[in-house]
Design a protein around this motif. Structure first.
Motif, PDB file in Angstrom:
ATOM      1  N   PHE A   1       0.826  -1.200   0.000  1.00 46.86           N
ATOM      2  CA  PHE A   1       0.000   0.000   0.000  1.00 46.86           C
ATOM      3  C   PHE A   1       0.865   1.257   0.000  1.00 46.86           C
ATOM      4  CE2 PHE A   1      -2.935  -3.102   1.769  1.00 46.86           C
ATOM      5  CZ  PHE A   1      -4.105  -2.798   1.107  1.00 46.86           C
TER       6      PHE A   1
ATOM      7  N   ARG B   1     -12.686   5.398  -7.543  1.00 51.84           N
ATOM      8  CA  ARG B   1     -12.392   4.351  -6.558  1.00 51.84           C
ATOM      9  C   ARG B   1     -12.447   2.982  -7.236  1.00 51.84           C
ATOM     10  NH1 ARG B   1     -16.043   5.570  -2.694  1.00 51.84           N
ATOM     11  NH2 ARG B   1     -14.606   7.053  -1.772  1.00 51.84           N
ATOM     12  N   GLY B   2     -11.370   2.235  -7.113  1.00 51.57           N
ATOM     13  CA  GLY B   2     -11.287   0.922  -7.732  1.00 51.57           C
ATOM     14  C   GLY B   2     -10.636   0.934  -9.111  1.00 51.57           C
TER      15      GLY B   2
ATOM     16  N   ARG C   1      -7.510   2.038  -3.980  1.00 53.53           N
ATOM     17  CA  ARG C   1      -8.339   1.301  -3.032  1.00 53.53           C
ATOM     18  C   ARG C   1      -9.209   2.227  -2.183  1.00 53.53           C
ATOM     19  NH1 ARG C   1      -9.785  -2.767  -4.933  1.00 53.53           N
ATOM     20  NH2 ARG C   1      -8.155  -4.123  -5.673  1.00 53.53           N
ATOM     21  N   HIS C   2      -8.699   3.408  -1.901  1.00 52.12           N
ATOM     22  CA  HIS C   2      -9.454   4.320  -1.034  1.00 52.12           C
ATOM     23  C   HIS C   2      -9.149   5.743  -1.462  1.00 52.12           C
ATOM     24  CE1 HIS C   2     -10.967   6.277   2.597  1.00 52.12           C
ATOM     25  NE2 HIS C   2      -9.818   6.902   2.668  1.00 52.12           N
TER      26      HIS C   2
ATOM     27  N   GLN D   1      -3.031   0.383  -3.910  1.00 47.57           N
ATOM     28  CA  GLN D   1      -2.510  -0.941  -3.609  1.00 47.57           C
ATOM     29  C   GLN D   1      -1.890  -1.519  -4.877  1.00 47.57           C
ATOM     30  OE1 GLN D   1      -5.508  -3.795  -2.600  1.00 47.57           O
ATOM     31  NE2 GLN D   1      -4.045  -5.341  -1.946  1.00 47.57           N
TER      32      GLN D   1
END
Length: 161
Positions: free
Chosen positions: A15, A38-39, A113-114, A149
């Motif tokens: 991360f 996001r993602g 990831r965030h 990530q």
């Protein structure tokens, strides 16, 4: 009050994190961008932000869309072209990529990831209006953060620039 901690507690070897405190950008547009990217792989998010800067693509508005005109695009209703927001987020993504490379991660295999946006400090100043009174001008700011990530098996396709 200055933001010190991340909203999500993700830690580990794969991360990388980055944060911008009190960035002078719109919180609402930042929230919309967070919901959108996001993602996504980092390269895809960078390509979208570059297209927003060049006014080729707009930021679709799904939550804060009142009194916003329609834009061209498939499945797109309302949207804006927040260029300064895109430049700020692009610098934050560059920052998180540099942090990932410093940790020894592969910059091509990063996935968001965030990401989070929250209200920052509201600066106030007075605009003079004659001899008596004045008008309070408020300048907005936003705390933005991103955590990526490394996923080793990911293949990032060539994204249209």
């Amino acid at each position: 009050m200055v933001k010190e901690n991340y909203q999500a507690q993700m830690g580990g070897k794969r991360f990388a994190k980055a944060m911008a405190k009190n960035a002078p950008i719109s919180t609402k547009f930042s929230v919309e961008l967070c919901h959108l990217i996001r993602g996504w792989p980092v390269s895809k998010a960078e390509a979208l932000l570059n297209r927003i800067i060049n006014m080729e693509a707009c930021l679709p508005l799904r939550i804060y869309h009142k009194e916003v005109g329609h834009r061209k695009g498939k499945g797109l209703m309302a949207g804006r072209y927040p260029v300064f927001l895109a430049k700020t987020w692009l610098s934050l993504i560059e920052n998180v990529k540099n942090n990932a490379e410093e940790k020894g991660l592969d910059a091509d295999a990063l996935v968001i990831r965030h990401c989070h946006a929250a209200y920052g400090f509201r600066r106030k100043s007075m605009q003079t209006k004659g001899k008596i009174g004045g008008k309070v001008r408020r300048r907005k700011s936003t705390h933005i953060e991103i955590i990526v990530q490394e996923i080793p098996g990911i293949t990032t396709k060539k994204v249209k620039q």
